[in-house]
Design an enzyme around this catalytic site. Structure first.
Site, PDB file in Angstrom:
ATOM      1  N   THR A  20       0.805  -1.311  -0.126  1.00 30.16           N
ATOM      2  CA  THR A  20      -0.250  -0.107  -0.020  1.00 30.16           C
ATOM      3  C   THR A  20       0.774   1.167   0.197  1.00 30.16           C
ATOM      4  O   THR A  20       0.558   2.247  -0.812  1.00 30.16           O
ATOM      5  CB  THR A  20      -0.883   0.208   1.238  1.00 30.16           C
ATOM      6  OG1 THR A  20      -1.596  -1.046   1.122  1.00 30.16           O
ATOM      7  CG2 THR A  20      -1.565   1.131   1.208  1.00 30.16           C
ATOM      8  N   ASP A  65       1.511  -6.554  -4.397  1.00 36.28           N
ATOM      9  CA  ASP A  65       0.536  -6.558  -3.263  1.00 36.28           C
ATOM     10  C   ASP A  65       1.283  -7.832  -2.570  1.00 36.28           C
ATOM     11  O   ASP A  65       1.435  -8.872  -2.935  1.00 36.28           O
ATOM     12  CB  ASP A  65      -0.753  -7.271  -3.825  1.00 36.28           C
ATOM     13  CG  ASP A  65      -1.734  -6.969  -2.413  1.00 36.28           C
ATOM     14  OD1 ASP A  65      -2.668  -5.889  -2.510  1.00 36.28           O
ATOM     15  OD2 ASP A  65      -1.610  -7.621  -1.569  1.00 36.28           O
ATOM     16  N   GLN A 279      -2.974 -20.996  19.211  1.00 32.44           N
ATOM     17  CA  GLN A 279      -3.908 -20.052  18.578  1.00 32.44           C
ATOM     18  C   GLN A 279      -3.998 -18.787  19.281  1.00 32.44           C
ATOM     19  O   GLN A 279      -4.444 -17.610  19.089  1.00 32.44           O
ATOM     20  CB  GLN A 279      -5.368 -20.444  18.502  1.00 32.44           C
ATOM     21  CG  GLN A 279      -5.366 -21.808  17.592  1.00 32.44           C
ATOM     22  CD  GLN A 279      -6.952 -22.325  17.540  1.00 32.44           C
ATOM     23  OE1 GLN A 279      -7.818 -21.730  17.776  1.00 32.44           O
ATOM     24  NE2 GLN A 279      -7.032 -23.363  16.764  1.00 32.44           N
ATOM     25  N   CYS A 280      -3.418 -18.756  20.792  1.00 39.89           N
ATOM     26  CA  CYS A 280      -3.257 -17.403  21.461  1.00 39.89           C
ATOM     27  C   CYS A 280      -2.167 -16.637  21.159  1.00 39.89           C
ATOM     28  O   CYS A 280      -1.147 -17.202  20.996  1.00 39.89           O
ATOM     29  CB  CYS A 280      -3.261 -17.850  22.860  1.00 39.89           C
ATOM     30  SG  CYS A 280      -4.605 -19.167  23.872  1.00 39.89           S
TER      31      CYS A 280
HETATM   32  N1  ASP Z   1      -2.754  -5.720   0.190  1.00 38.79           N
HETATM   33  C1  ASP Z   1      -1.539  -4.890   0.812  1.00 38.79           C
HETATM   34  C2  ASP Z   1      -0.338  -5.629   0.834  1.00 38.79           C
HETATM   35  O1  ASP Z   1      -0.180  -6.429   1.637  1.00 38.79           O
HETATM   36  C3  ASP Z   1      -2.174  -4.406   2.121  1.00 38.79           C
HETATM   37  C4  ASP Z   1      -0.954  -3.395   2.708  1.00 38.79           C
HETATM   38  O2  ASP Z   1      -0.113  -3.044   2.012  1.00 38.79           O
HETATM   39  O3  ASP Z   1      -1.313  -2.571   3.713  1.00 38.79           O
HETATM   40  O4  ASP Z   1       0.404  -5.395  -0.050  1.00 38.79           O
END
Ligand code: ASP
Length: 343
Positions: A20, A65, A279-280
Protein backbone atom coordinates in the site's frame (compact mmCIF):
# COMPACT_ATOMS: atom_id res chain seq x y z
CA UNK A 1 17.47 6.94 -7.19
CA UNK A 2 19.93 8.53 -4.77
CA UNK A 3 19.51 11.37 -2.23
CA UNK A 4 22.93 13.12 -2.33
CA UNK A 5 26.60 12.28 -2.40
CA UNK A 6 28.26 13.23 0.87
CA UNK A 7 30.71 10.51 2.00
CA UNK A 8 30.77 11.01 5.75
CA UNK A 9 27.12 10.21 6.42
CA UNK A 10 25.42 6.89 7.02
CA UNK A 11 23.73 5.41 3.99
CA UNK A 12 20.58 3.28 4.00
CA UNK A 13 19.23 1.16 1.17
CA UNK A 14 15.44 1.30 0.76
CA UNK A 15 14.17 -1.83 -0.97
CA UNK A 16 10.70 -1.30 -2.41
CA UNK A 17 8.80 -4.57 -2.82
CA UNK A 18 5.27 -3.19 -3.26
CA UNK A 19 2.37 -2.82 -0.81
CA UNK A 20 0.00 0.00 0.00
CA UNK A 21 2.70 2.53 0.91
CA UNK A 22 3.74 3.00 -2.73
CA UNK A 23 0.45 2.19 -4.43
CA UNK A 24 -1.34 4.36 -6.93
CA UNK A 25 -5.11 4.86 -7.11
CA UNK A 26 -6.62 3.39 -10.30
CA UNK A 27 -10.14 2.58 -11.53
CA UNK A 28 -9.66 -0.97 -10.19
CA UNK A 29 -8.46 0.08 -6.74
CA UNK A 30 -4.96 0.64 -5.36
CA UNK A 31 -2.18 -1.05 -7.30
CA UNK A 32 1.65 -0.95 -7.25
CA UNK A 33 3.11 1.10 -10.13
CA UNK A 34 6.80 0.99 -11.20
CA UNK A 35 8.61 4.32 -10.70
CA UNK A 36 5.71 5.85 -8.81
CA UNK A 37 7.30 5.68 -5.35
CA UNK A 38 10.48 7.52 -6.34
CA UNK A 39 8.32 10.46 -7.51
CA UNK A 40 6.47 10.38 -4.18
CA UNK A 41 9.73 10.38 -2.20
CA UNK A 42 10.88 13.57 -3.96
CA UNK A 43 7.86 15.36 -2.49
CA UNK A 44 8.80 14.56 1.14
CA UNK A 45 11.12 17.37 2.32
CA UNK A 46 12.42 15.50 5.42
CA UNK A 47 13.96 12.79 3.25
CA UNK A 48 16.15 15.33 1.53
CA UNK A 49 17.28 17.39 4.54
CA UNK A 50 20.99 17.80 5.20
CA UNK A 51 20.66 16.23 8.66
CA UNK A 52 18.87 13.12 7.35
CA UNK A 53 20.79 9.93 6.50
CA UNK A 54 21.68 9.31 2.86
CA UNK A 55 19.58 6.74 1.10
CA UNK A 56 19.25 4.91 -2.18
CA UNK A 57 16.11 3.29 -3.56
CA UNK A 58 16.10 -0.20 -5.08
CA UNK A 59 12.82 -1.14 -6.70
CA UNK A 60 11.99 -4.85 -7.05
CA UNK A 61 10.31 -6.09 -10.18
CA UNK A 62 7.46 -6.83 -10.30
CA UNK A 63 6.12 -4.76 -7.41
CA UNK A 64 3.60 -6.84 -5.53
CA UNK A 65 0.63 -6.70 -3.27
CA UNK A 66 2.16 -8.71 -0.43
CA UNK A 67 -0.55 -11.37 -0.68
CA UNK A 68 1.41 -12.49 -3.74
CA UNK A 69 4.79 -12.61 -2.02
CA UNK A 70 6.23 -16.12 -1.77
CA UNK A 71 9.55 -17.92 -1.36
CA UNK A 72 10.94 -16.46 -4.62
CA UNK A 73 10.44 -12.91 -3.39
CA UNK A 74 11.89 -13.71 0.05
CA UNK A 75 14.98 -15.08 -1.69
CA UNK A 76 15.21 -12.06 -3.98
CA UNK A 77 14.97 -9.57 -1.08
CA UNK A 78 17.54 -11.55 0.94
CA UNK A 79 19.91 -11.56 -2.05
CA UNK A 80 19.69 -7.78 -2.52
CA UNK A 81 20.57 -7.27 1.17
CA UNK A 82 23.39 -9.83 1.02
CA UNK A 83 24.92 -8.40 -2.16
CA UNK A 84 24.76 -4.80 -0.88
CA UNK A 85 25.61 -5.57 2.73
CA UNK A 86 28.99 -3.88 2.93
CA UNK A 87 27.80 -0.71 1.15
CA UNK A 88 25.11 0.32 3.64
CA UNK A 89 24.68 0.96 7.38
CA UNK A 90 21.20 -0.54 7.30
CA UNK A 91 18.26 -1.57 5.13
CA UNK A 92 14.59 -0.53 4.99
CA UNK A 93 12.17 -2.84 3.20
CA UNK A 94 8.92 -1.30 2.03
CA UNK A 95 6.40 -4.13 2.01
CA UNK A 96 2.65 -4.71 2.07
CA UNK A 97 1.29 -5.18 5.54
CA UNK A 98 -0.65 -8.40 4.87
CA UNK A 99 2.36 -10.73 4.87
CA UNK A 100 5.01 -8.43 6.33
CA UNK A 101 5.43 -10.58 9.46
CA UNK A 102 6.04 -13.69 7.31
CA UNK A 103 8.71 -11.91 5.26
CA UNK A 104 10.33 -10.48 8.40
CA UNK A 105 10.44 -13.98 9.90
CA UNK A 106 11.86 -15.48 6.70
CA UNK A 107 14.67 -12.89 6.47
CA UNK A 108 15.58 -13.37 10.13
CA UNK A 109 16.50 -16.98 9.34
CA UNK A 110 17.80 -16.49 5.80
CA UNK A 111 20.40 -13.86 6.76
CA UNK A 112 22.53 -15.74 9.24
CA UNK A 113 25.07 -13.61 11.10
CA UNK A 114 23.22 -10.36 10.31
CA UNK A 115 24.78 -7.50 12.25
CA UNK A 116 23.02 -4.46 10.76
CA UNK A 117 19.43 -3.25 11.05
CA UNK A 118 16.94 -4.58 8.50
CA UNK A 119 13.65 -2.73 9.08
CA UNK A 120 10.42 -3.75 7.35
CA UNK A 121 7.74 -1.11 7.14
CA UNK A 122 4.76 -0.02 5.06
CA UNK A 123 1.49 1.75 5.65
CA UNK A 124 -2.26 1.38 5.83
CA UNK A 125 -2.80 4.57 3.76
CA UNK A 126 -0.67 5.14 0.61
CA UNK A 127 1.97 7.89 0.73
CA UNK A 128 0.12 9.72 -2.02
CA UNK A 129 -3.07 10.05 0.07
CA UNK A 130 -4.11 12.47 2.84
CA UNK A 131 -3.33 11.26 6.37
CA UNK A 132 -0.84 8.67 5.16
CA UNK A 133 0.83 6.82 8.00
CA UNK A 134 3.59 5.92 5.53
CA UNK A 135 5.53 9.16 6.01
CA UNK A 136 6.43 8.63 9.66
CA UNK A 137 6.85 4.89 9.17
CA UNK A 138 9.36 5.50 6.39
CA UNK A 139 11.26 8.42 7.94
CA UNK A 140 11.63 6.78 11.36
CA UNK A 141 12.56 3.41 9.82
CA UNK A 142 15.40 5.05 7.88
CA UNK A 143 16.65 6.77 11.03
CA UNK A 144 16.53 3.51 13.01
CA UNK A 145 18.26 1.66 10.16
CA UNK A 146 21.05 4.24 10.09
CA UNK A 147 21.50 4.34 13.88
CA UNK A 148 22.54 0.70 14.02
CA UNK A 149 21.30 -0.03 17.55
CA UNK A 150 18.84 -2.81 16.69
CA UNK A 151 21.03 -5.03 14.51
CA UNK A 152 18.42 -7.61 13.59
CA UNK A 153 15.37 -8.00 11.34
CA UNK A 154 12.73 -5.66 12.79
CA UNK A 155 9.31 -4.38 11.86
CA UNK A 156 8.57 -0.70 12.45
CA UNK A 157 4.98 0.50 12.43
CA UNK A 158 3.01 3.21 14.27
CA UNK A 159 5.87 4.26 16.56
CA UNK A 160 6.73 0.67 17.60
CA UNK A 161 9.87 -1.22 16.73
CA UNK A 162 9.19 -4.96 16.96
CA UNK A 163 11.34 -8.04 16.50
CA UNK A 164 10.29 -9.17 13.01
CA UNK A 165 9.88 -12.85 13.83
CA UNK A 166 7.76 -12.03 16.91
CA UNK A 167 5.45 -9.63 15.07
CA UNK A 168 1.85 -10.19 13.97
CA UNK A 169 -0.58 -8.12 11.93
CA UNK A 170 -3.30 -7.31 14.47
CA UNK A 171 -5.63 -4.98 12.56
CA UNK A 172 -6.86 -4.92 8.98
CA UNK A 173 -7.73 -1.23 9.08
CA UNK A 174 -6.28 0.37 12.22
CA UNK A 175 -3.14 2.46 11.96
CA UNK A 176 -1.64 0.59 14.94
CA UNK A 177 -1.60 -2.52 12.79
CA UNK A 178 1.19 -4.62 14.32
CA UNK A 179 2.25 -5.88 17.69
CA UNK A 180 4.40 -8.60 19.22
CA UNK A 181 2.13 -9.92 21.99
CA UNK A 182 4.67 -12.53 23.09
CA UNK A 183 7.75 -10.31 23.21
CA UNK A 184 8.56 -6.77 24.43
CA UNK A 185 8.84 -3.95 21.89
CA UNK A 186 12.45 -3.27 20.85
CA UNK A 187 11.84 0.48 20.89
CA UNK A 188 9.13 3.11 21.16
CA UNK A 189 9.38 6.21 18.99
CA UNK A 190 8.18 9.28 20.87
CA UNK A 191 10.03 12.58 20.78
CA UNK A 192 13.11 10.34 20.88
CA UNK A 193 13.50 6.71 19.90
CA UNK A 194 13.76 4.86 23.23
CA UNK A 195 15.43 1.49 22.76
CA UNK A 196 14.73 -1.43 25.05
CA UNK A 197 18.35 -2.61 25.08
CA UNK A 198 17.59 -5.74 27.12
CA UNK A 199 15.20 -7.00 24.43
CA UNK A 200 17.50 -6.47 21.43
CA UNK A 201 19.66 -9.34 20.15
CA UNK A 202 23.34 -9.15 21.12
CA UNK A 203 26.11 -8.16 18.69
CA UNK A 204 27.31 -10.89 16.36
CA UNK A 205 30.86 -11.63 15.38
CA UNK A 206 31.72 -13.07 12.00
CA UNK A 207 30.37 -12.87 8.49
CA UNK A 208 26.85 -12.74 7.19
CA UNK A 209 25.68 -15.67 5.07
CA UNK A 210 22.63 -16.02 2.89
CA UNK A 211 20.52 -19.21 2.80
CA UNK A 212 17.87 -19.07 0.07
CA UNK A 213 14.78 -21.16 0.72
CA UNK A 214 13.53 -24.08 -1.34
CA UNK A 215 9.81 -24.46 -2.13
CA UNK A 216 9.22 -26.87 0.73
CA UNK A 217 5.67 -28.30 0.95
CA UNK A 218 4.26 -26.92 4.22
CA UNK A 219 0.79 -27.04 5.72
CA UNK A 220 -0.93 -25.13 8.52
CA UNK A 221 -3.87 -26.78 10.26
CA UNK A 222 -5.96 -24.81 12.75
CA UNK A 223 -7.97 -27.05 15.05
CA UNK A 224 -11.53 -26.10 16.02
CA UNK A 225 -14.29 -27.66 18.09
CA UNK A 226 -15.80 -30.58 16.19
CA UNK A 227 -12.90 -30.92 13.72
CA UNK A 228 -13.15 -34.18 11.78
CA UNK A 229 -9.52 -35.19 11.66
CA UNK A 230 -10.15 -38.03 9.21
CA UNK A 231 -10.79 -35.43 6.49
CA UNK A 232 -7.18 -34.30 6.77
CA UNK A 233 -5.59 -37.75 6.59
CA UNK A 234 -5.02 -37.53 2.85
CA UNK A 235 -2.99 -34.34 3.08
CA UNK A 236 -1.03 -35.15 6.23
CA UNK A 237 1.23 -37.58 4.42
CA UNK A 238 4.79 -37.60 3.13
CA UNK A 239 3.57 -34.93 0.66
CA UNK A 240 3.95 -32.39 3.46
CA UNK A 241 7.41 -31.93 4.92
CA UNK A 242 6.39 -29.51 7.61
CA UNK A 243 3.05 -29.06 9.36
CA UNK A 244 2.16 -26.31 11.81
CA UNK A 245 -0.68 -27.38 14.05
CA UNK A 246 -2.45 -24.34 15.54
CA UNK A 247 -3.87 -25.71 18.76
CA UNK A 248 -5.96 -24.37 21.64
CA UNK A 249 -4.24 -22.69 24.59
CA UNK A 250 -1.07 -24.40 25.74
CA UNK A 251 -1.06 -26.97 22.92
CA UNK A 252 -4.34 -28.82 23.34
CA UNK A 253 -6.35 -30.59 20.64
CA UNK A 254 -9.80 -32.16 20.71
CA UNK A 255 -9.38 -35.84 21.54
CA UNK A 256 -11.77 -36.64 18.62
CA UNK A 257 -12.08 -40.28 19.67
CA UNK A 258 -8.35 -40.64 19.12
CA UNK A 259 -8.63 -39.97 15.36
CA UNK A 260 -5.80 -37.44 15.09
CA UNK A 261 -3.00 -39.28 16.80
CA UNK A 262 -2.69 -42.19 14.33
CA UNK A 263 -2.67 -39.60 11.54
CA UNK A 264 0.11 -37.64 13.23
CA UNK A 265 2.07 -40.81 13.92
CA UNK A 266 1.77 -41.80 10.26
CA UNK A 267 2.82 -38.35 9.02
CA UNK A 268 5.73 -38.35 11.47
CA UNK A 269 6.85 -41.81 10.34
CA UNK A 270 6.74 -40.50 6.75
CA UNK A 271 9.21 -37.73 7.68
CA UNK A 272 6.90 -34.78 8.36
CA UNK A 273 7.89 -32.40 11.15
CA UNK A 274 4.77 -31.42 13.06
CA UNK A 275 5.14 -28.25 15.11
CA UNK A 276 2.58 -27.33 17.72
CA UNK A 277 1.79 -23.62 18.00
CA UNK A 278 -0.99 -21.91 19.93
CA UNK A 279 -3.99 -19.99 18.65
CA UNK A 280 -3.39 -17.57 21.55
CA UNK A 281 -1.26 -14.56 20.57
CA UNK A 282 0.67 -14.71 23.84
CA UNK A 283 1.74 -17.44 26.25
CA UNK A 284 3.49 -20.66 25.40
CA UNK A 285 2.81 -24.21 24.29
CA UNK A 286 3.58 -26.70 27.06
CA UNK A 287 3.13 -30.18 25.63
CA UNK A 288 2.12 -32.61 28.33
CA UNK A 289 0.54 -30.04 30.67
CA UNK A 290 -2.88 -31.53 29.82
CA UNK A 291 -3.93 -34.98 28.68
CA UNK A 292 -5.15 -33.37 25.45
CA UNK A 293 -1.58 -32.41 24.53
CA UNK A 294 0.56 -35.16 26.02
CA UNK A 295 -0.47 -37.56 23.27
CA UNK A 296 0.72 -35.09 20.64
CA UNK A 297 4.15 -35.31 22.16
CA UNK A 298 4.18 -39.09 22.21
CA UNK A 299 3.02 -39.13 18.58
CA UNK A 300 6.21 -37.24 17.62
CA UNK A 301 5.09 -33.60 17.42
CA UNK A 302 7.48 -30.87 18.57
CA UNK A 303 6.65 -27.81 20.63
CA UNK A 304 6.72 -24.43 18.91
CA UNK A 305 6.70 -22.91 22.43
CA UNK A 306 5.79 -19.20 22.08
CA UNK A 307 6.60 -19.00 18.36
CA UNK A 308 4.05 -17.31 16.07
CA UNK A 309 2.61 -19.33 13.20
CA UNK A 310 4.32 -16.87 10.83
CA UNK A 311 7.72 -17.63 12.37
CA UNK A 312 7.06 -21.38 12.52
CA UNK A 313 6.18 -21.49 8.80
CA UNK A 314 9.30 -19.50 7.85
CA UNK A 315 11.49 -21.60 10.12
CA UNK A 316 10.26 -24.85 8.54
CA UNK A 317 11.09 -23.46 5.08
CA UNK A 318 14.53 -22.49 6.34
CA UNK A 319 15.42 -25.72 8.12
CA UNK A 320 14.20 -27.99 5.32
CA UNK A 321 16.20 -25.88 2.85
CA UNK A 322 19.42 -26.53 4.77
CA UNK A 323 19.44 -30.20 3.81
CA UNK A 324 19.87 -31.41 7.40
CA UNK A 325 18.22 -34.53 8.84
CA UNK A 326 14.62 -34.63 10.11
CA UNK A 327 15.93 -35.34 13.61
CA UNK A 328 18.06 -32.16 13.46
CA UNK A 329 15.09 -30.16 12.17
CA UNK A 330 12.91 -31.41 15.04
CA UNK A 331 15.55 -30.46 17.55
CA UNK A 332 16.14 -26.98 16.07
CA UNK A 333 12.38 -26.24 15.89
CA UNK A 334 12.42 -26.11 19.71
CA UNK A 335 15.56 -23.94 19.91
CA UNK A 336 15.91 -20.21 19.32
CA UNK A 337 17.83 -19.44 16.13
CA UNK A 338 17.02 -15.74 15.68
CA UNK A 339 15.17 -14.85 18.86
CA UNK A 340 11.87 -16.28 17.55
CA UNK A 341 11.06 -18.30 20.68
CA UNK A 342 11.78 -18.40 24.39
CA UNK A 343 13.62 -21.57 25.34
N1 ASP B 1 -2.81 -5.76 0.43
C1 ASP B 1 -1.76 -4.85 0.80
C2 ASP B 1 -0.46 -5.61 0.82
O1 ASP B 1 -0.24 -6.37 1.72
C3 ASP B 1 -2.06 -4.24 2.12
C4 ASP B 1 -1.01 -3.31 2.63
O2 ASP B 1 0.02 -3.07 2.07
O3 ASP B 1 -1.24 -2.74 3.70
O4 ASP B 1 0.30 -5.45 -0.08
Amino acid sequence: MSANNSNDKKRVLIIHTGGTIGMKKTENGYTPAPGYLSDELRTIPDLNRADFPLWDLYEMSPLLDSSNVSVDEWNAIGKVIYENYSEYSGFVILHGTDTMSYTASALSFMLEGLDKPVILTGSQIPLSELRSDGRDNLITSIMIASEGVAREVCLYFSARLLRGNRSMKMSADGLVAFDSPGYPHLAEAGINVKYNYAAILGRLEGKISYHPFAKVPIGVLKVFPGIQFGLFEDIMTEKLSGIVLETFGAGNIPMGNGALLPIIKKAFAAGAVITVCSQCPSGTVALGAYETSSQLKSAGAVSGRDMTTEAAVAKLYYLFSLGITDAEIKCLMEKSIAGELTE
